[in-house]
Design a protein around this motif. Structure first.
Motif, PDB file in Angstrom:
ATOM      1  N   VAL A 433       0.863  -1.188   0.000  1.00 57.19           N
ATOM      2  CA  VAL A 433       0.000   0.000   0.000  1.00 57.19           C
ATOM      3  C   VAL A 433       0.901   1.240   0.000  1.00 57.19           C
ATOM      4  O   VAL A 433       1.799   1.354   0.841  1.00 57.19           O
ATOM      5  CB  VAL A 433      -0.919   0.026   1.241  1.00 57.19           C
ATOM      6  N   HIS A 435       2.302   4.718   0.889  1.00 63.49           N
ATOM      7  CA  HIS A 435       2.206   5.607   2.037  1.00 63.49           C
ATOM      8  C   HIS A 435       3.123   6.812   1.845  1.00 63.49           C
ATOM      9  O   HIS A 435       4.010   6.797   0.995  1.00 63.49           O
ATOM     10  CB  HIS A 435       2.618   4.880   3.323  1.00 63.49           C
ATOM     11  N   PRO A 458      -1.429   6.416   4.535  1.00 67.45           N
ATOM     12  CA  PRO A 458      -1.689   5.939   3.176  1.00 67.45           C
ATOM     13  C   PRO A 458      -1.798   7.107   2.203  1.00 67.45           C
ATOM     14  O   PRO A 458      -2.374   8.157   2.529  1.00 67.45           O
ATOM     15  CB  PRO A 458      -3.022   5.195   3.305  1.00 67.45           C
ATOM     16  N   ARG A 460      -3.555   7.873  -0.331  1.00 70.68           N
ATOM     17  CA  ARG A 460      -4.883   8.393  -0.630  1.00 70.68           C
ATOM     18  C   ARG A 460      -5.439   9.241   0.506  1.00 70.68           C
ATOM     19  O   ARG A 460      -6.331  10.067   0.297  1.00 70.68           O
ATOM     20  CB  ARG A 460      -5.842   7.235  -0.924  1.00 70.68           C
ATOM     21  N   GLN A 461      -4.927   9.050   1.702  1.00 74.53           N
ATOM     22  CA  GLN A 461      -5.435   9.782   2.858  1.00 74.53           C
ATOM     23  C   GLN A 461      -4.589  11.003   3.213  1.00 74.53           C
ATOM     24  O   GLN A 461      -4.905  11.729   4.152  1.00 74.53           O
ATOM     25  CB  GLN A 461      -5.529   8.833   4.059  1.00 74.53           C
ATOM     26  N   ALA A 502      -5.017   5.744  10.402  1.00 71.73           N
ATOM     27  CA  ALA A 502      -5.488   5.278   9.097  1.00 71.73           C
ATOM     28  C   ALA A 502      -6.261   3.975   9.209  1.00 71.73           C
ATOM     29  O   ALA A 502      -5.891   3.085   9.960  1.00 71.73           O
ATOM     30  CB  ALA A 502      -4.298   5.082   8.170  1.00 71.73           C
ATOM     31  N   ILE A 504      -7.416   1.249   6.436  1.00 72.83           N
ATOM     32  CA  ILE A 504      -7.176   0.938   5.031  1.00 72.83           C
ATOM     33  C   ILE A 504      -8.469   0.522   4.331  1.00 72.83           C
ATOM     34  O   ILE A 504      -9.224  -0.324   4.824  1.00 72.83           O
ATOM     35  CB  ILE A 504      -6.120  -0.168   4.892  1.00 72.83           C
ATOM     36  N   ASP A 508      -7.206   2.667  -1.085  1.00 72.42           N
ATOM     37  CA  ASP A 508      -5.831   2.947  -0.675  1.00 72.42           C
ATOM     38  C   ASP A 508      -4.799   2.112  -1.414  1.00 72.42           C
ATOM     39  O   ASP A 508      -3.594   2.378  -1.323  1.00 72.42           O
ATOM     40  CB  ASP A 508      -5.675   2.731   0.840  1.00 72.42           C
ATOM     41  N   HIS A 509      -5.225   1.115  -2.137  1.00 71.11           N
ATOM     42  CA  HIS A 509      -4.299   0.275  -2.895  1.00 71.11           C
ATOM     43  C   HIS A 509      -3.951   0.875  -4.254  1.00 71.11           C
ATOM     44  O   HIS A 509      -3.167   0.292  -5.001  1.00 71.11           O
ATOM     45  CB  HIS A 509      -4.893  -1.129  -3.085  1.00 71.11           C
ATOM     46  N   ASP A 511      -2.500   4.368  -6.058  1.00 67.58           N
ATOM     47  CA  ASP A 511      -1.815   5.632  -5.774  1.00 67.58           C
ATOM     48  C   ASP A 511      -2.464   6.775  -6.550  1.00 67.58           C
ATOM     49  O   ASP A 511      -3.155   6.564  -7.556  1.00 67.58           O
ATOM     50  CB  ASP A 511      -0.342   5.492  -6.173  1.00 67.58           C
TER      51      ASP A 511
END
Length: 665
Positions: A433, A435, A458, A460-461, A502, A504, A508-509, A511
């Motif tokens: 994942v 980060h 992550p 996405r976050q 976070a 998941i 989030d997998h 990018d």
């Protein structure tokens, strides 16, 4: 012939040499290692995309000639993709160039004065300047102009071609050191001491995976001594840094491994020698008194293209704008901004309208910088370009420096930003994942300016986490408090709670900027760490010793001239022994040449060259004239370069003659 002529940054000869050796590679004469080590010195790097290459243009001090803009734009359209990237080292990078087209592009660029030579590889990279160069009310010198003057001093010099590792230099125009001198291999910080203008010299710093600040090498030198300072530090780096372990071969590691005081003393000794020798001419530096004028009283127009990316159409639009207003030069900053100076108030208003037509946003007080990450880089971890596009939408980032690097190599200088981010991988549920690690409270201008390490989030976050962090900073930051002091006061626990824990999700997998699940880092090696093969660095050092012999003779330093001549002989002989797979310890000329006899037979011309060295050295010692001896050494270096050993039995009587010849040296 002038011994140390002023050199041009770009040369058609460089492009011709590149084309010739590209042919050698394509014909199979060179292997991948030899080719990679060569091409990176000309600014050619592999991309993540198969068969595509990045070409790096160096812009010393960020002083970008307007005449370069159409050259770069037409080169992009003819030979590569349609975007250029402004880097944090004031370079311009072009992408998606095929291997065969790299030679055509270099012909195009170098033929019109645009330089790529020594923008990469284990050389002296582009010399950078503080981002306010030419505009700062406190500057004593225009750091950009100083950087440009310094850029040609060691270009193409054998001492700076195959160093143990790359070497980065910065110039700051005043004591604030906005160029980040503490985090460079070498830095010049302008100052006035006892009424005299000069520079404080810093060295041995760097960022990357193991960031560390440098030390003060000299508290004050005059401008006339800057070439000697560079020479001294390059020589210590060449002779003392670790060539075997590329992960620890930067000058910063040498400084720590061998003790800072020892290296400082060695630099000082080399400096005292170098300042006695002729140097390439350094144009006089224009010093001025700080006039206290406010920046806003000096009309400048700052452009902040997203993540430093410009299309060929935008470059041509900038060219038309500059020509219409009689401008010959623009500036690039280490913050990926483009600065237009010299406009009147009326021209400024017109220029703003012009820029809107080309979708070139004016700088708005935000300081958001990123590298391109996995969108192009073969060793990147995260797609920093995709992340930057998302962060660019966040409001409330004014007055806070934000830097996002796609990996730990710190191309975006995340360690010295108010808020830094660098890409990494975490395996969760058996799957990688993407980060980003947060870094808080960095400061480019201070030796203790490395940021505090925060939590990893992550990818996405990250935008949501950054929003929460900025909100917390706005609410709880005290008046005059730095981001670092704020983070230290809150502590790791509160910072962690602000950023948030976070959880998941499937999203989030993937990018930012990608549409496929994250596969993790490519795991390749960076081109810039390409090894030196065939001990070519010894050939360079031998040539350097011969050049230094010439310089010592010009300065009337007879003993130094002879020592440098002997060093040239020894280095060439050592290279021959290592090519014959008979490596040994570094030795003086006599014993190292003696070792050449022990298993190989060389052609008569090779042995005759040794005899001439012996004869001319004796004449030089008697007459005090070394011209013939110098020529004999040069002939010897050529013979070593062209020698091809043939296996022979150790009893080969041909080596008796060689033993007699070297015994008389």
């Amino acid at each position: 012939m002038e011994l140390l002529p002023k050199v041009a940054l770009a040369s058609p000869k460089d492009a011709l040499e590149y084309r010739e050796d590209l042919t050698r590679y394509q014909c199979g004469e060179w292997d991948n290692s030899q080719w990679t080590g060569f091409r990176v010195r000309y600014g050619i790097y592999g991309q993540r995309q198969a068969e595509k290459h990045m070409v790096r243009i160096k812009v010393p001090g960020g002083l970008l000639q307007v005449s370069w803009l159409p050259v770069i734009a037409s080169g992009m359209k003819a030979f590569g993709g349609d975007f250029a990237h402004l880097t944090t080292r004031q370079d311009i990078q072009l992408y998606d160039v095929s291997l065969s087209a790299t030679a055509d592009l270099l012909d195009h660029l170098h033929g019109q004065g645009v330089a790529t030579r020594e923008s990469g590889g284990n050389t002296v990279r582009n010399i950078t300047a503080c981002p306010l160069a030419g505009q700062c009310a406190d500057e004593l010198v225009d750091a950009g102009q100083v950087a440009q003057s310094l850029a040609g001093l060691w270009l193409r010099s054998p001492i700076a071609q195959r160093m143990p590792r790359k070497f980065k230099i910065a110039v700051s125009g005043c004591g604030k050191d906005c160029a980040g001198g503490w985090f460079h291999d070498l830095a010049f910080v302008a100052q006035k001491k006892d009424g005299e203008n000069g520079f404080r010299i810093l060295g041995g710093g760097g960022l990357g995976a193991r960031p560390m600040p440098g030390v003060e090498l000299f508290d004050f030198v005059t401008e006339q001594d800057l070439p000697a300072v560079i020479e001294a530090v390059l020589r210590v780096h060449q002779h003392r840094s670790d060539r075997a372990n590329k992960a620890a071969s930067r000058f910063k590691f040498t400084l720590r491994r061998l003790n800072a005081e020892e290296i400082k003393n060695e630099v000082a000794r080399e400096f005292e020698v170098a300042r006695q020798l002729p140097q390439r001419p350094l144009p006089p530096i224009a010093w001025r008194k700080s006039d206290g004028a406010r920046l806003e009283d000096r009309p400048v127009l700052k452009i902040r293209p997203q993540n430093g990316q410009l299309s060929s159409a935008q470059l041509l639009g900038l060219y038309d704008l500059a020509k219409a207003n009689g401008l010959e030069q623009l500036r690039l900053t280490i913050g990926q901004e483009l600065v237009i100076e010299g406009l009147s108030a009326e021209q400024l208003a017109s220029a703003r309208l012009w820029l809107k037509g080309f979708n070139l946003p004016e700088a708005d007080g935000r300081d958001l910088v990123g590298c391109l990450g996995t969108s192009t880089c073969p060793v990147g971890v995260g797609n920093a370009a995709g992340l930057i596009a998302e962060l660019d939408e966040i409001e409330g980032t004014e007055g806070v420096t934000i830097r996002a690097s796609g990996c730990h190599n710190a191309c975006a200088q995340h360690h010295v930003a108010d808020i830094g981010l660098h890409g990494l991988t975490r395996v969760i549920g058996g799957k990688p994942v993407p980060h980003y690690q947060f870094h808080l409270g960095g400061d480019f201008t201070k030796p203790d300016g490395l940021a505090l390490e925060g939590p990893a989030v992550p990818a996405r976050q990250v935008p949501a986490a950054l929003r929460r962090l900025l909100d917390g900073l706005a609410v709880s930051r005290q008046k005059g408090e730095t981001v670092r002091a704020w983070a230290e006061r809150l502590g790791e626990g509160k910072i962690g709670r602000l950023i948030g824990e976070a959880s998941i999700t499937q999203a989030d997998h993937i990018d930012w900027g990608d549409d496929k699940p994250f596969a993790g880092p490519a795991g390749g090696k960076a081109d810039c760490a390409a090894p030196v093969v065939n001990n070519d660095h010894l050939a360079d050092l031998a040539k350097d010793a011969l050049e230094r012999m010439d310089r010592a003779q010009l300065a009337g330093l007879w003993q130094l001239a002879l020592r440098e001549g002997e060093r040239a002989i020894s280095l060439a002989a050592q290279r021959q022994l290592e090519r014959d797979r008979r490596p040994g310890q570094k030795e003086n000329a006599i014993p190292v040449i003696e070792r050449l006899r022990s298993a190989f037979h060389y052609r008569p011309a090779f042995l005759d060259a040794l005899e001439r060295i012996e004869t001319t050295r004796q004449i030089a010692l008697v007459t005090g004239k070394a011209d013939d001896h110098r020529q004999a050494i040069a002939d010897w270096l050529e013979e070593v370069e062209s020698a091809s050993p043939e296996m022979a039995e150790k009893s080969n009587v041909g080596f008796v003659d060689l033993e007699k010849k070297v015994a008389g040296l």
